[in-house]
Write an enzyme that holds these catalytic residues in place. Structure first.
Site, PDB file in Angstrom:
ATOM      1  N   LYS A 231     -20.210 -24.131  -3.875  1.00  0.00           N
ATOM      2  CA  LYS A 231     -21.124 -22.992  -4.020  1.00  0.00           C
ATOM      3  C   LYS A 231     -20.362 -21.753  -4.442  1.00  0.00           C
ATOM      4  O   LYS A 231     -20.754 -21.049  -5.389  1.00  0.00           O
ATOM      5  CB  LYS A 231     -21.857 -22.748  -2.692  1.00  0.00           C
ATOM      6  CG  LYS A 231     -22.900 -21.635  -2.722  1.00  0.00           C
ATOM      7  CD  LYS A 231     -22.369 -20.281  -2.240  1.00  0.00           C
ATOM      8  CE  LYS A 231     -22.082 -20.283  -0.761  1.00  0.00           C
ATOM      9  NZ  LYS A 231     -21.680 -18.930  -0.287  1.00  0.00           N
TER      10      LYS A 231
ATOM     11  N   LYS B 199     -13.729 -11.753  -3.424  1.00  0.00           N
ATOM     12  CA  LYS B 199     -13.832 -13.067  -2.778  1.00  0.00           C
ATOM     13  C   LYS B 199     -13.802 -14.190  -3.812  1.00  0.00           C
ATOM     14  O   LYS B 199     -13.253 -15.266  -3.563  1.00  0.00           O
ATOM     15  CB  LYS B 199     -15.122 -13.145  -1.950  1.00  0.00           C
ATOM     16  CG  LYS B 199     -15.334 -14.497  -1.231  1.00  0.00           C
ATOM     17  CD  LYS B 199     -14.209 -14.812  -0.253  1.00  0.00           C
ATOM     18  CE  LYS B 199     -14.378 -16.198   0.383  1.00  0.00           C
ATOM     19  NZ  LYS B 199     -15.457 -16.252   1.379  1.00  0.00           N
TER      20      LYS B 199
ATOM     21  N   THR C 206     -20.793 -14.868   1.546  1.00  0.00           N
ATOM     22  CA  THR C 206     -20.188 -15.004   0.224  1.00  0.00           C
ATOM     23  C   THR C 206     -21.324 -15.279  -0.759  1.00  0.00           C
ATOM     24  O   THR C 206     -21.937 -16.341  -0.744  1.00  0.00           O
ATOM     25  CB  THR C 206     -19.165 -16.145   0.189  1.00  0.00           C
ATOM     26  OG1 THR C 206     -18.078 -15.820   1.075  1.00  0.00           O
ATOM     27  CG2 THR C 206     -18.615 -16.329  -1.209  1.00  0.00           C
TER      28      THR C 206
END
Length: 285
Positions: free
Chosen positions: A239, A171, A96
């Protein structure tokens, strides 16, 4: 196929294992070599000392590491996978990361006649261990068609979203939605407690209606018990939300709730919950 898998964390370790079980010729790399040695003891395959060595002559190279800088190190660094990948092979990044990085990697790969897919994952450690991951993919349809059968080894759903970068953007949508749902569930549980309700009875009722969610079905009891050891850590969620917030500033999207929930996760970190899972939002309440 001859496969290289770079990154044997809680996701990559079982994913590479499923590739081996499916009969692929798998060569793994991990920055902590002991993890690669352990993988080779558990599965059929070999390990290499560098990403470039692992990627030598591979049909497909998969990477699944921590963040943009980690990806650059293992793929485009001095001993990165792109140094040795052959023409017409495929590079698939499951990390990711940012959509900007995806486009950067695609350009670097194309310079060597290598195809690229950005393919972040949803499903967490449990999904990786049970071959039930969801994969959002960005790239060309013909490349996707070539790689899909291999990714089927560890996924239940694989969707081509659009051109390179689209997988990472999808995502971001996934994480934005999860953040809001978990915060809503945390507040609902908190409210039920303060109102003196039988929380189990409330959940039994509302989970049959419009309030139902995966988080409600799988996390309400552990949240109330203060058990937050279920995989995806707060540090990683921050994050991911940070990537989405940066992208939003660039494309003009308004992510007011996401920004707020990110600040709540920052509070969880200050409580010592950096490694707690994302359902720990209840702890601050």
């Amino acid at each position: 196929m001859k496969i290289a898998f770079i990154g044997l964390g809680v996701m990559g370790y079982p994913m590479a294992g499923y590739l081996s079980k499916a009969g692929h010729d798998v060569n793994v790399f991990n920055r902590t070599t002991s993890k690669a040695v352990a993988w080779c003891a558990a599965y059929t395959g070999e390990f290499s000392e560098t990403p470039a060595e692992a990627a030598q002559d591979a049909d497909i190279v998969f990477s699944c590491v921590g963040n943009d800088d980690d990806v650059r190190e293992v793929l485009t660094g001095p001993e990165g996978a792109l140094e040795s990948m052959r023409a017409n092979s495929i590079l698939v990044d499951h990390t990711t990361a940012s959509a900007t990085l995806a486009r950067e990697l695609a350009a670097a790969a194309n310079n060597s006649a290598i195809s690229f897919l950005d393919a972040p994952l949803s499903g967490g450690q449990a999904g990786a261990e049970s071959d039930q991951l969801t994969i959002m993919v960005g790239g060309d349809s013909d490349v996707f068609a070539r790689a899909r059968a291999v990714m089927d080894c560890y996924a239940k759903a694989i969707t081509l979203i659009g051109p390179v970068g689209s997988g990472q953007l999808a995502k971001m949508v996934n994480q934005i939605c999860i953040a809001g749902i978990v915060q809503g569930l945390a507040e609902g549980l908190h409210f039920a407690d303060k109102a003196g309700l039988d929380t189990a009875a409330v959940i039994e009722s509302i989970s049959k209606g419009a309030a139902q969610s995966w988080q409600m079905e799988n996390r309400w009891q552990t949240m109330l018990a203060g058990e937050f050891e279920f995989g995806f850590a707060v540090d990683w969620m921050r994050k991911d939300l940070g990537i989405a917030l940066v992208e939003a500033r660039e494309n003009g999207a308004s992510l007011e709730l996401t920004h707020l929930v990110d600040s709540f996760y920052e509070e969880i970190q200050k409580l010592g919950g950096s490694r707690w899972d994302t359902s720990s939002l209840l702890a601050r309440l």
